[in-house]
Design an enzyme around this catalytic site. Structure first.
Site, PDB file in Angstrom:
ATOM      1  N   TYR A 184       1.027   6.106  11.318  1.00 32.53           N
ATOM      2  CA  TYR A 184       0.300   5.043  10.623  1.00 32.53           C
ATOM      3  C   TYR A 184       1.267   3.952  10.147  1.00 32.53           C
ATOM      4  CZ  TYR A 184      -3.166   2.848   7.635  1.00 32.53           C
ATOM      5  OH  TYR A 184      -4.018   1.945   7.075  1.00 32.53           O
ATOM      6  N   TYR A 224     -10.776   4.409   4.188  1.00 31.09           N
ATOM      7  CA  TYR A 224     -11.522   4.671   5.423  1.00 31.09           C
ATOM      8  C   TYR A 224     -12.585   5.710   5.094  1.00 31.09           C
ATOM      9  CZ  TYR A 224      -7.434   2.718   7.913  1.00 31.09           C
ATOM     10  OH  TYR A 224      -6.421   1.912   8.369  1.00 31.09           O
ATOM     11  N   HIS A 255       0.856  -1.200   0.000  1.00 29.30           N
ATOM     12  CA  HIS A 255       0.000   0.000   0.000  1.00 29.30           C
ATOM     13  C   HIS A 255       0.882   1.237   0.000  1.00 29.30           C
ATOM     14  CE1 HIS A 255      -3.905  -1.697   0.706  1.00 29.30           C
ATOM     15  NE2 HIS A 255      -3.567  -2.277   1.838  1.00 29.30           N
ATOM     16  N   LYS A 272      -3.263  -1.605  14.345  1.00 32.37           N
ATOM     17  CA  LYS A 272      -2.034  -1.626  15.136  1.00 32.37           C
ATOM     18  C   LYS A 272      -1.858  -2.884  16.002  1.00 32.37           C
ATOM     19  CE  LYS A 272      -0.114   2.080  13.792  1.00 32.37           C
ATOM     20  NZ  LYS A 272       0.373   1.603  12.509  1.00 32.37           N
ATOM     21  N   PRO A 274      -9.434  -1.483  16.334  1.00 35.09           N
ATOM     22  CA  PRO A 274      -8.825  -1.913  15.072  1.00 35.09           C
ATOM     23  C   PRO A 274      -8.453  -0.771  14.126  1.00 35.09           C
ATOM     24  CG  PRO A 274     -11.177  -2.398  15.079  1.00 35.09           C
ATOM     25  CD  PRO A 274     -10.827  -1.932  16.456  1.00 35.09           C
TER      26      PRO A 274
HETATM   27  C1  DHB Z   1      -7.920  -3.688   8.537  1.00 29.98           C
HETATM   28  C2  DHB Z   1      -7.238  -2.752   7.816  1.00 29.98           C
HETATM   29  C3  DHB Z   1      -7.019  -1.506   8.356  1.00 29.98           C
HETATM   30  O1  DHB Z   1      -6.348  -0.542   7.696  1.00 29.98           O
HETATM   31  C4  DHB Z   1      -7.498  -1.168   9.585  1.00 29.98           C
HETATM   32  O2  DHB Z   1      -7.272   0.081  10.050  1.00 29.98           O
HETATM   33  C5  DHB Z   1      -8.153  -2.104  10.306  1.00 29.98           C
HETATM   34  C6  DHB Z   1      -8.377  -3.369   9.778  1.00 29.98           C
HETATM   35  C7  DHB Z   1      -8.149  -5.026   7.970  1.00 29.98           C
HETATM   36  O3  DHB Z   1      -7.848  -5.241   6.789  1.00 29.98           O
HETATM   37  O4  DHB Z   1      -8.669  -5.908   8.669  1.00 29.98           O
END
Ligand code: DHB
Length: 377
Positions: A372, A189, A58, A285, A281
């Site tokens: 991030y 997001y 990414h 992290k 989530p």
């Molecule tokens: C997932 C991906 C993310 O960027 C995140 O913040 C939380 C979960 C995932 O793919 O499960």
């Protein structure tokens, strides 16, 4: 399993005791976005081969807001780092395969696990007792690594008066689905008046999507049709128009929580990952923090067998400094992107202002991207 792999590479004897079956562990859908520090750690541990070919790199974090706005932050441009999409379940498979290759299977389905003789003032070896295959067993050891999650026995074996716990509960959950459909090409997001949404991926034919939902909802409340309608309503028209829907192959609801228990060491017991801390989530992290804990803990244990205990002595404070960085960031991103049930018009305006500032300011983007992609180890 990662700690075991790193100890094995250094020739440190160890045994993994697992409460669940292998099938159960491999059927759980967990996180899927790796910091580059995690990618490097897995490579160094000799389990990066499949990730290198199947992982999806990414370059951007994308946030939809205000109905039609799309903020895109290129982490390579802002802070010179990337992220990788590769599922925790796949990492787990790779770790089991590496252990199988040297006949180092964990003990699976261990019941009634109890930890003994690990307090500072107790002498003689520490030990773990459990019941496996109907037989009671007890293993003696120098140290116990409590990598057994939030509900595991390790943290609760530390006397209550020796722990300080910090907790924040959020008044919503995430409803997540997995579907065998091509994902959007970007990680997206969404902050929307109907609530948060997230479009993620596991591989080119496997998508992971989430929508914020009330804590009182159950998966029976959410047919696939209702899920897709809600998800699409929370995305900007362009992404909603190109998103491919299909039957879900997994659906679950997770409550959101921030939690830290200090210290992460008590005598000869060392906590790592969710046993010591939980993050919501948002920002992915949780798995990455478990990997950085294991990075510190493996080098501390290996150091001990080379006559140097400084790593063991500083483990808790070193790990916690990084943990609190991620706890704060996950709380911030959660607060920025969700609709809180008691949110006032004022709260809505300050949230929108912060997103507008992020969209305009490369410095604000750099501050977000720095955290991030993951703080340095
Ligand atoms: C997932 C991906 C993310 O960027 C995140 O913040 C939380 C979960 C995932 O793919 O499960």
């Amino acid at each position: 399993m990662l700690l075991a792999q790193m100890l094995r590479q250094a020739g440190v004897d160890h045994l993994v005791v697992e409460r669940q079956s292998r099938q159960h562990v491999l059927s759980r859908i967990r996180a899927g976005v790796l910091e580059w520090g995690t990618v490097d750690t897995l490579r160094r541990a000799g389990v990066g081969e499949r990730m290198n070919t199947e992982g999806h790199v990414h370059e951007t974090i994308n946030i939809a807001w205000g109905g039609t706005e799309l903020l895109s932050v290129n982490t390579m441009e802002r802070v010179g780092r990337l992220m990788m999409a590769y599922g925790q379940t796949e990492i787990q498979k790779d770790l089991y395969a590496a252990a199988d290759a040297v006949d180092a299977e964990p003990i699976f389905e261990a019941d009634g696990v109890a930890l003994h003789n690990f307090h500072q003032h107790e002498s003689g070896p520490a030990s773990i007792s459990f019941l496996a295959n109907g037989v009671k067993d007890r293993i003696e050891c120098d140290f116990i690594a409590g990598c057994d999650g939030f509900h595991g026995v390790s943290r609760s074996s530390i006397p209550k008066e020796a722990r300080t716990e910090y907790e924040k509960l959020y008044p919503f959950g995430w409803l997540g689905i997995l579907s065998e459909t091509p994902p959007l090409p970007i990680l997206l997001y969404a902050n929307h008046e109907r609530g948060f949404a997230l479009c993620s991926m596991r591989n080119p034919l496997l998508s992971r999507y989430y929508v914020q939902c009330p804590l009182t909802d159950t998966i029976e409340d959410w047919s696939d049709d209702r899920f897709w309608t809600e998800l699409l309503a929370r995305l900007p028209p362009e992404q909603a128009g190109s998103l491919r829907t299909g039957p879900s192959i997994e659906k679950s609801i997770a409550p959101l929580r921030s939690f830290v228990s200090e210290p992460m060491r008590f005598g000869r017991l060392f906590l790592a990952g969710d046993a010591a801390h939980i993050v919501p989530p948002t920002g992915a992290k949780g798995l990455n923090l478990a990997v950085s804990d294991v990075h510190y803990l493996s080098s501390a244990l290996i150091g001990h067998y080379h006559g140097d205990d400084t790593g063991l002595d500083s483990y808790s404070s070193t790990a916690l400094a990084r943990v609190w960085g991620a706890v704060r960031f996950s709380w911030w991103l959660t607060t920025l992107l969700h609709r809180f049930p008691d949110q006032t018009a004022f709260d809505g305006r300050t949230q929108a202002q912060e997103l507008a500032h992020l969209a305009r300011s490369e410095r604000a983007q750099a501050a977000m991207a720095e955290q991030y992609v993951g703080l340095d180890y």
